[in-house]
Design an enzyme around this catalytic site. Structure first.
Site, PDB file in Angstrom:
ATOM      1  N   ASP A   9       0.982  -1.208   0.507  1.00 44.69           N
ATOM      2  CA  ASP A   9      -0.021  -0.165   0.005  1.00 44.69           C
ATOM      3  C   ASP A   9       1.045   1.500  -0.161  1.00 44.69           C
ATOM      4  O   ASP A   9       2.027   1.138  -0.358  1.00 44.69           O
ATOM      5  CB  ASP A   9      -0.746  -0.551   1.335  1.00 44.69           C
ATOM      6  CG  ASP A   9      -1.507   1.431   1.607  1.00 44.69           C
ATOM      7  OD1 ASP A   9      -2.638   2.021   0.471  1.00 44.69           O
ATOM      8  OD2 ASP A   9      -1.614   2.026   2.375  1.00 44.69           O
ATOM      9  N   ILE A  10       0.461   2.826  -0.471  1.00 49.73           N
ATOM     10  CA  ILE A  10       1.158   3.569  -0.384  1.00 49.73           C
ATOM     11  C   ILE A  10       0.784   4.118   1.318  1.00 49.73           C
ATOM     12  O   ILE A  10       1.951   4.522   1.822  1.00 49.73           O
ATOM     13  CB  ILE A  10       0.617   4.498  -1.417  1.00 49.73           C
ATOM     14  CG1 ILE A  10       1.169   3.245  -2.698  1.00 49.73           C
ATOM     15  CG2 ILE A  10       1.457   6.205  -1.820  1.00 49.73           C
ATOM     16  CD1 ILE A  10       1.190   4.791  -4.191  1.00 49.73           C
ATOM     17  N   ASP A  11      -0.615   5.084   1.266  1.00 48.77           N
ATOM     18  CA  ASP A  11      -0.256   6.268   2.013  1.00 48.77           C
ATOM     19  C   ASP A  11      -0.343   5.358   3.866  1.00 48.77           C
ATOM     20  O   ASP A  11      -1.382   4.357   3.627  1.00 48.77           O
ATOM     21  CB  ASP A  11      -2.023   7.140   1.921  1.00 48.77           C
ATOM     22  CG  ASP A  11      -1.325   7.751   0.373  1.00 48.77           C
ATOM     23  OD1 ASP A  11      -0.954   8.698   0.259  1.00 48.77           O
ATOM     24  OD2 ASP A  11      -2.437   6.977  -0.226  1.00 48.77           O
ATOM     25  N   GLY A  44      -5.180   2.887  -3.464  1.00 47.09           N
ATOM     26  CA  GLY A  44      -6.506   2.887  -3.746  1.00 47.09           C
ATOM     27  C   GLY A  44      -6.301   3.837  -4.602  1.00 47.09           C
ATOM     28  O   GLY A  44      -7.324   4.913  -5.424  1.00 47.09           O
ATOM     29  N   LYS A 184      -8.579  -4.641  -3.486  1.00 42.14           N
ATOM     30  CA  LYS A 184      -7.686  -4.716  -3.769  1.00 42.14           C
ATOM     31  C   LYS A 184      -6.792  -6.216  -4.009  1.00 42.14           C
ATOM     32  O   LYS A 184      -6.375  -5.929  -4.807  1.00 42.14           O
ATOM     33  CB  LYS A 184      -6.554  -4.039  -2.828  1.00 42.14           C
ATOM     34  CG  LYS A 184      -5.936  -2.693  -2.647  1.00 42.14           C
ATOM     35  CD  LYS A 184      -5.492  -2.070  -1.769  1.00 42.14           C
ATOM     36  CE  LYS A 184      -5.244  -0.688  -1.515  1.00 42.14           C
ATOM     37  NZ  LYS A 184      -4.503   0.081  -1.093  1.00 42.14           N
ATOM     38  N   ASP A 207      -1.990  -0.400   5.929  1.00 41.59           N
ATOM     39  CA  ASP A 207      -2.263   0.129   7.008  1.00 41.59           C
ATOM     40  C   ASP A 207      -3.764   0.539   7.635  1.00 41.59           C
ATOM     41  O   ASP A 207      -5.225   1.149   7.908  1.00 41.59           O
ATOM     42  CB  ASP A 207      -1.932   1.407   7.309  1.00 41.59           C
ATOM     43  CG  ASP A 207      -2.155   2.695   6.826  1.00 41.59           C
ATOM     44  OD1 ASP A 207      -2.308   3.824   7.009  1.00 41.59           O
ATOM     45  OD2 ASP A 207      -2.104   1.946   4.952  1.00 41.59           O
ATOM     46  N   ASN A 210      -8.963  -0.045   3.687  1.00 43.31           N
ATOM     47  CA  ASN A 210      -9.654  -0.721   2.071  1.00 43.31           C
ATOM     48  C   ASN A 210      -8.242  -1.732   2.231  1.00 43.31           C
ATOM     49  O   ASN A 210      -7.931  -2.284   0.794  1.00 43.31           O
ATOM     50  CB  ASN A 210      -9.234   0.266   1.200  1.00 43.31           C
ATOM     51  CG  ASN A 210      -7.625   0.744   1.118  1.00 43.31           C
ATOM     52  OD1 ASN A 210      -6.873   0.750   1.974  1.00 43.31           O
ATOM     53  ND2 ASN A 210      -7.414   1.512  -0.060  1.00 43.31           N
TER      54      ASN A 210
END
Length: 258
Positions: A9-11, A44, A184, A207, A210
């Site tokens: 994941d990114i954020d 996302g 995802k 984290d 989603n």
């Protein structure tokens, strides 16, 4: 277990609150790639939100838009847009309440209301360009995801309006909108199928709300130390905070790097 692929994941996972990748995470992912393990972004965010970040990490494979758009080594391998009639119903309902929508297409995104304060607050928090303004963009373009900009107190207004949609809050003024059975995990499954990799041979880091399905869909689901508390029951392991070596510690736990 011989893990072959890792989804990030990114954020809140790859990047911190300042939307910066900690140096230890950059180095850990480079070590992972040097060992021949695939590193994939699973987010996302839309593809046009992650270009510079992906280049910084040397990653050209990603699951974007919460599973709705998947690219492997620069080639699109899976797409799933929101049914046009569901978009139209939500557009009409959001207009009744003067709630802004952001329509996320394959290569661009547009807002239904110009400079809506909730939209500005949420999108600016991502530190990306603001959307253009085109209330009709959805009519002629496939829409893979939408942002619905409303407060938590107004969520109930949408709970039963479009049964085919689900909403995932990621900001105090914004929710992701996607098909009710999309996540995802669906995009990850498409990539694993292409690569003939079993789910048990995959790892995912996340984290947020989603990331529940994603962590459940792989052999080792790792939650960041800064994760939303509702994600923790879906994780096999909880690593450190994004700013405290969370990516490196998680990869070390999996036995993938030293």
């Amino acid at each position: 277990m011989g893990y072959k692929i890792v989804f990030f994941d990114i954020d809140g996972t790859l990047v911190n609150d300042e939307k910066e990748i900690p140096q230890d995470a950059i180095e850990a992912i480079a070590e992972l790639q040097n060992k021949g393990v695939e590193a994939v972004i699973a987010t996302g965010r839309a593809p046009y939100f992650i270009k510079s970040l992906a280049e910084q990490l040397g990653i050209d494979s990603f699951v974007c838009l919460n599973g709705g758009y998947v690219v492997y080594q620069g080639k699109t391998i899976f797409k799933r847009s929101i049914p046009h009639e569901d978009v139209e119903t939500l557009v009409n309902h959001a207009a009744l309440h003067q709630h802004a929508l952001v329509f996320e297409g394959e290569s661009a995104f547009y807002s239904s209301i110009l400079d809506h304060p909730f939209m500005l607050d949420a999108v600016q928090s991502l530190k990306v360009e603001l959307p253009g303004h085109d209330p009709e963009y959805w009519r002629d373009e496939p829409i893979y995801q939408m942002f619905l900009h409303c407060s938590a107190e107004d969520e109930h207004l949408y709970s039963e309006v479009v049964p085919g949609l689900r909403y995932i809050r990621w900001h105090q003024t914004a929710m992701d909108v996607l098909p009710h059975d999309s996540s995802k995990a669906e995009g990850i499954q498409a990539m694993l199928h292409l690569l003939q990799i079993a789910p048990e041979e995959a790892i995912a880091f996340g984290d947020g709300l989603n990331d529940k399905e994603m962590l459940s869909a792989v052999g080792l689901g790792i939650a960041m130390g800064n994760s939303h508390e509702e994600l923790l029951p879906y994780a096999d392991y909880v690593t450190a905070h994004v700013n405290e070596g969370g990516i490196r510690r998680g990869l070390q736990y999996a036995g993938l790097i030293d």
